[in-house]
Design a protein around this motif. Structure first.
Motif, PDB file in Angstrom:
ATOM      1  N   ARG A 182       1.059  -0.809  -0.051  1.00 40.19           N
ATOM      2  CA  ARG A 182       0.061   0.095  -0.164  1.00 40.19           C
ATOM      3  C   ARG A 182       1.502   1.054  -0.387  1.00 40.19           C
ATOM      4  O   ARG A 182       0.531   2.188  -0.750  1.00 40.19           O
ATOM      5  N   ILE A 183       1.851   1.357   0.716  1.00 39.94           N
ATOM      6  CA  ILE A 183       3.011   2.057   0.834  1.00 39.94           C
ATOM      7  C   ILE A 183       3.305   2.434  -0.359  1.00 39.94           C
ATOM      8  O   ILE A 183       3.740   3.852  -1.231  1.00 39.94           O
ATOM      9  N   ASP A 184       3.885   1.571  -1.232  1.00 38.82           N
ATOM     10  CA  ASP A 184       4.773   2.128  -3.009  1.00 38.82           C
ATOM     11  C   ASP A 184       3.544   2.214  -3.524  1.00 38.82           C
ATOM     12  O   ASP A 184       3.887   3.025  -4.269  1.00 38.82           O
ATOM     13  N   ALA A 185       2.073   1.945  -3.446  1.00 39.11           N
ATOM     14  CA  ALA A 185       1.257   2.147  -4.214  1.00 39.11           C
ATOM     15  C   ALA A 185       0.873   3.585  -4.166  1.00 39.11           C
ATOM     16  O   ALA A 185       0.720   4.381  -5.394  1.00 39.11           O
ATOM     17  N   VAL A 186       1.034   4.245  -3.036  1.00 35.70           N
ATOM     18  CA  VAL A 186       1.283   5.800  -2.888  1.00 35.70           C
ATOM     19  C   VAL A 186       2.182   6.308  -3.243  1.00 35.70           C
ATOM     20  O   VAL A 186       2.099   7.645  -3.019  1.00 35.70           O
ATOM     21  N   LEU A 187       3.370   5.940  -2.822  1.00 34.89           N
ATOM     22  CA  LEU A 187       4.911   6.222  -3.502  1.00 34.89           C
ATOM     23  C   LEU A 187       5.361   7.458  -4.221  1.00 34.89           C
ATOM     24  O   LEU A 187       5.660   8.348  -4.140  1.00 34.89           O
ATOM     25  N   PRO A 188       4.791   7.458  -5.425  1.00 37.24           N
ATOM     26  CA  PRO A 188       4.253   8.671  -6.568  1.00 37.24           C
ATOM     27  C   PRO A 188       4.102   9.578  -6.252  1.00 37.24           C
ATOM     28  O   PRO A 188       4.811  10.795  -6.125  1.00 37.24           O
ATOM     29  N   GLN A 189       2.784   9.533  -5.610  1.00 37.23           N
ATOM     30  CA  GLN A 189       2.712  10.685  -4.316  1.00 37.23           C
ATOM     31  C   GLN A 189       3.183  11.626  -3.807  1.00 37.23           C
ATOM     32  O   GLN A 189       3.007  12.497  -3.896  1.00 37.23           O
ATOM     33  N   HIS A 190       3.404  10.582  -2.534  1.00 33.97           N
ATOM     34  CA  HIS A 190       4.239  11.348  -1.864  1.00 33.97           C
ATOM     35  C   HIS A 190       5.707  11.909  -2.428  1.00 33.97           C
ATOM     36  O   HIS A 190       5.946  12.624  -2.181  1.00 33.97           O
ATOM     37  N   VAL A 191       6.336  11.315  -3.344  1.00 31.79           N
ATOM     38  CA  VAL A 191       7.483  12.059  -3.400  1.00 31.79           C
ATOM     39  C   VAL A 191       7.108  13.020  -4.289  1.00 31.79           C
ATOM     40  O   VAL A 191       7.770  14.351  -3.965  1.00 31.79           O
ATOM     41  N   ALA A 192       5.921  13.986  -4.220  1.00 28.11           N
ATOM     42  CA  ALA A 192       5.673  14.773  -5.365  1.00 28.11           C
ATOM     43  C   ALA A 192       5.651  15.318  -4.532  1.00 28.11           C
ATOM     44  O   ALA A 192       6.117  16.697  -4.723  1.00 28.11           O
ATOM     45  N   TRP A 193       5.126  15.255  -3.777  1.00 27.70           N
ATOM     46  CA  TRP A 193       4.474  15.988  -2.080  1.00 27.70           C
ATOM     47  C   TRP A 193       5.257  16.504  -1.660  1.00 27.70           C
ATOM     48  O   TRP A 193       6.036  17.556  -1.615  1.00 27.70           O
ATOM     49  N   LEU A 194       6.619  15.713  -1.362  1.00 27.37           N
ATOM     50  CA  LEU A 194       8.227  15.851  -1.446  1.00 27.37           C
ATOM     51  C   LEU A 194       8.470  17.052  -1.864  1.00 27.37           C
ATOM     52  O   LEU A 194       9.292  17.863  -1.195  1.00 27.37           O
ATOM     53  N   THR A 195       8.693  17.025  -2.917  1.00 28.16           N
ATOM     54  CA  THR A 195       9.639  17.324  -3.963  1.00 28.16           C
ATOM     55  C   THR A 195       9.003  18.989  -3.867  1.00 28.16           C
ATOM     56  O   THR A 195       9.548  20.070  -3.881  1.00 28.16           O
ATOM     57  N   ALA A 196       7.887  18.965  -3.455  1.00 27.53           N
ATOM     58  CA  ALA A 196       6.706  20.274  -3.793  1.00 27.53           C
ATOM     59  C   ALA A 196       7.481  21.431  -2.572  1.00 27.53           C
ATOM     60  O   ALA A 196       7.551  22.389  -2.326  1.00 27.53           O
ATOM     61  N   HIS A 197       7.886  20.690  -1.735  1.00 31.47           N
ATOM     62  CA  HIS A 197       8.401  20.915   0.001  1.00 31.47           C
ATOM     63  C   HIS A 197       9.527  21.150  -0.189  1.00 31.47           C
ATOM     64  O   HIS A 197      10.042  22.375   0.566  1.00 31.47           O
ATOM     65  N   TYR A 198      10.541  20.284  -1.189  1.00 26.33           N
ATOM     66  CA  TYR A 198      12.091  21.128  -1.539  1.00 26.33           C
ATOM     67  C   TYR A 198      12.009  22.223  -1.743  1.00 26.33           C
ATOM     68  O   TYR A 198      12.284  23.057  -1.671  1.00 26.33           O
ATOM     69  N   GLU A 199      11.199  22.333  -2.951  1.00 26.30           N
ATOM     70  CA  GLU A 199      11.036  23.509  -3.794  1.00 26.30           C
ATOM     71  C   GLU A 199      10.330  24.873  -3.189  1.00 26.30           C
ATOM     72  O   GLU A 199      11.103  25.730  -3.746  1.00 26.30           O
ATOM     73  N   ALA A 200      10.070  24.673  -1.935  1.00 26.85           N
ATOM     74  CA  ALA A 200       9.768  26.043  -1.097  1.00 26.85           C
ATOM     75  C   ALA A 200      10.297  26.654   0.184  1.00 26.85           C
ATOM     76  O   ALA A 200      10.363  26.855   0.432  1.00 26.85           O
ATOM     77  N   GLY A 201      11.341  25.038  -0.037  1.00 26.58           N
ATOM     78  CA  GLY A 201      12.297  25.126   0.597  1.00 26.58           C
ATOM     79  C   GLY A 201      12.208  24.633   2.406  1.00 26.58           C
ATOM     80  O   GLY A 201      12.780  25.308   3.415  1.00 26.58           O
ATOM     81  N   THR A 202      10.721  24.416   2.369  1.00 28.49           N
ATOM     82  CA  THR A 202      10.814  23.772   3.871  1.00 28.49           C
ATOM     83  C   THR A 202      11.307  22.544   4.278  1.00 28.49           C
ATOM     84  O   THR A 202      11.964  22.223   5.196  1.00 28.49           O
ATOM     85  N   PHE A 203      11.499  21.454   3.289  1.00 30.09           N
ATOM     86  CA  PHE A 203      11.898  20.295   3.083  1.00 30.09           C
ATOM     87  C   PHE A 203      13.482  20.014   3.401  1.00 30.09           C
ATOM     88  O   PHE A 203      14.746  20.982   2.008  1.00 30.09           O
TER      89      PHE A 203
END
Length: 99
Positions: A14-35
């Motif tokens: 189940r984790i792997d099925a949602v992982l691409p969405q989680h990675v996109a969420w991470l990427t957005a917050h890296y771009e915002a400077g939060t992560f």
């Protein structure tokens, strides 16, 4: 500064099925400077994110938007700390102790 510790509460399939969405969420917050850094725990039972944010309430609201949270796949433990010492690459995130 915050340490966000994820603990999976669902099977890895189940984790792997949602992982691409989680990675996109991470990427957005890296771009915002939060992560600032993130990665999987070893063994693979969750992950860790180093985050910069103005306050705990904002970080809690941000965590609630993680696709893993929305799908009920993980729990977060949020630890706030004052980053008084940093590597040179993180100088912009160095903090002062409150008076």
């Amino acid at each position: 500064m915050f340490v966000l510790e994820l603990t999976y509460t669902a099977p890895l399939e189940r984790i792997d099925a949602v992982l691409p969405q989680h990675v996109a969420w991470l990427t957005a917050h890296y771009e915002a400077g939060t992560f600032l850094a993130s990665g999987r725990k070893v063994p693979r039972e969750g992950g860790v994110i180093l985050a910069a944010g103005p306050d705990r309430a904002g970080i809690e609201a941000l965590v609630a938007t993680d696709p893993f949270v929305r799908e009920g796949l993980t729990e977060y433990r949020i630890t706030e700390f004052v980053a008084t010492t940093t590597a040179p690459a993180l100088d912009g995130h160095r903090e002062q102790l409150p008076s």
